[in-house]
Write an enzyme that holds these catalytic residues in place. Structure first.
Site, short mmCIF file in Angstrom:
data_model
loop_
_atom_site.label_atom_id
_atom_site.label_comp_id
_atom_site.label_asym_id
_atom_site.label_seq_id
_atom_site.Cartn_x
_atom_site.Cartn_y
_atom_site.Cartn_z
CG HIS A 136 -2.04 -6.05 0.58
ND1 HIS A 136 -1.34 -5.99 1.76
CD2 HIS A 136 -3.34 -5.82 0.89
CE1 HIS A 136 -2.19 -5.72 2.74
NE2 HIS A 136 -3.41 -5.63 2.25
CG ASP A 188 -1.18 2.49 8.10
OD1 ASP A 188 -2.35 2.75 7.83
OD2 ASP A 188 -0.77 1.34 8.34
NE ARG A 209 -8.84 2.87 9.88
CZ ARG A 209 -8.32 2.03 8.99
NH1 ARG A 209 -7.04 2.10 8.68
NH2 ARG A 209 -9.07 1.12 8.42
CB SER A 217 -4.56 1.70 5.89
OG SER A 217 -3.73 0.86 6.66
CE LYS A 236 0.16 -1.37 5.68
NZ LYS A 236 -0.92 -0.57 6.28
#
Length: 434
Positions: A82, A161, A168, A183, A187
């Site tokens: 990620h 999320d 947010r 967050s 995932k």
């Protein structure tokens, strides 16, 4: 139990119990907690942080708000990489075929770009006919065959999320480290993998502007991973200038392919090789990262990594011949060359300005509703440390619409900071945390 009491506890820096966090999030997901109360809670978190126990419970409930995907049919070591987002970040396009050629597999959710940062989905969707997997079954089928399993985000995975992020985004609480960590990790934890590798970008073109915040975010995410008994590694990489030389979608695909042919930019190669070697080390194949670099060179030089990308493109509905014929990709109608107005050495390239300059000509989205033009983008010719003569070419803008061209040119020129004294090139991989 009252929501206002939980907001007050967090405001006063008191730790919430598991039952209180469960009540707050479950009731919000059901629609029983209004946005104005959740906004107040998020702002309290922004100012007062979360404890380790709070963050673990918060992330658990986020993950469990939707489906959890397991890949029983993929008999490979699964790597989920990620990136926290950057300018010119085509790492996944290069990394996934390399991992596949090394006998590993990628299994990850990929996102679309927003603002000055690009998204992996947008890059691959520059390929005509290419379709991302939309189900577990499709990912398993393609990953089992090619070693590359990428899918787009689904409303069924971590729906909480999505709901919280929208809030947010309009309440100035996006930069909160515990909220970012929960967050991302919710995932990552919803998808089966053997190791999660976090490429945390640091600098002007990243969401984390300084090393201290980037390191804190990485450590909080690793902390969450430990709580779930999952292997997590973090690579802190420099985003004070664009990664590579291309910023766009089709042109980043081309740069990624050239990297797989052994012609890649030094900084792209450094990030990709580091992450791939970290994956090999996590599997136990190597003890030292340098041993991994040799293995990566082998699959690049043999053409195996490139063949894996071709196979993945074909299995996803695209034309694999594009790896040798770039005219298959969309091409912008016009090109504007940008020349330096001064002599000097490149001391800094404001990556965020480059990203925005590409965004306003259509390469990115100012809002999630904007449509991408996959053919447009910016190619830079000078990096930090390079000498520049007045009148020498700095960059090219590929465009179809002149609407924002002047602004894009001005932003690009402003992004280049020159000085008289020679400067050294920037270190790309700053730190590895495991």
């Amino acid at each position: 139990m009252r929501v206002v009491d939980l907001i007050e506890k967090k405001r006063e820096k008191e730790e919430l119990a598991k039952e209180e966090i469960h009540f707050l999030l479950s009731e919000y997901l059901k629609g029983n907690v209004p946005d104005y109360q959740m906004s107040a809670f998020l702002m309290a978190v922004y100012f007062n942080d979360m404890t380790k126990a709070e963050l673990l419970e918060f992330t658990t409930l986020m993950r469990d708000s939707g489906e959890i995907i397991k890949f029983e049919k993929i008999n490979k070591f699964l790597v989920d990489k990620h990136s926290t987002g950057g300018v010119g970040d085509k790492v996944t396009v290069v990394l996934a075929p390399i991992l596949a050629a090394l006998g590993l597999a990628s299994t990850k959710l990929s996102g679309k770009g927003l603002g000055h940062t690009g998204g992996t989905i947008d890059k691959f969707e520059a390929i005509k006919g290419f379709k991302f997997s939309s189900s577990k079954e499709e990912v398993e089928k393609i990953a089992s065959k090619t070693g590359i399993g990428l899918m787009g985000y689904s409303d069924k995975i971590v729906p909480l999320d999505k709901k919280l992020y929208s809030l947010r985004d309009v309440t100035a609480t996006v930069p909160s480290i515990p909220l970012i960590a929960s967050s991302i990790m919710s995932k990552k934890l919803a998808i089966q993998s053997d190791v999660i590798i976090l490429d945390v970008k640091v600098g002007d073109g990243a969401f984390m502007k300084n090393i201290e915040r980037a390191r804190e975010l990485a450590k909080r995410m690793i902390e969450i991973g430990i709580g779930f008994k999952r292997k997590v590694r973090a690579v802190l990489s420099n985003m004070d200038e664009p990664l590579g030389y291309s910023v766009g979608n089709a042109i980043e695909i081309i740069e990624a392919i050239e990297t797989l042919k052994g012609n890649g930019a030094k900084d792209v190669k450094e990030v990709v090789y580091t992450i791939a070697a970290v994956a090999l080390k996590a599997k136990g194949v190597i003890k030292e990262l340098k041993d991994g670099y040799r293995k990566i060179d082998e699959v690049i030089n043999s053409g195996l990594a490139l063949s894996k990308l071709k196979e993945f493109i074909a299995e996803s509905g695209g034309d694999e011949n594009l790896v040798n014929d770039y005219s298959i990709l969309p091409v912008a109608k016009e090109k504007l060359e940008i020349f330096s107005q001064n002599n000097g050495y490149v001391a800094k390239i404001k990556a965020e300005e480059i990203g925005k300059a590409a965004m306003i000509i259509g390469a990115g989205r100012a809002t999630k509703y904007d449509k991408i033009d996959h053919s447009v983008g910016i190619k830079i010719f000078k990096k930090v440390g390079d000498k520049v003569e007045k009148g020498e070419k700095l960059a090219e803008i590929y465009y179809n619409d002149e609407k924002n061209l002047k602004n894009s040119k001005e932003m690009l020129l402003d992004a280049y900071v020159l000085q008289n004294e020679k400067v050294s090139g920037q270190k790309v991989v700053i730190e590895i945390i495991d």
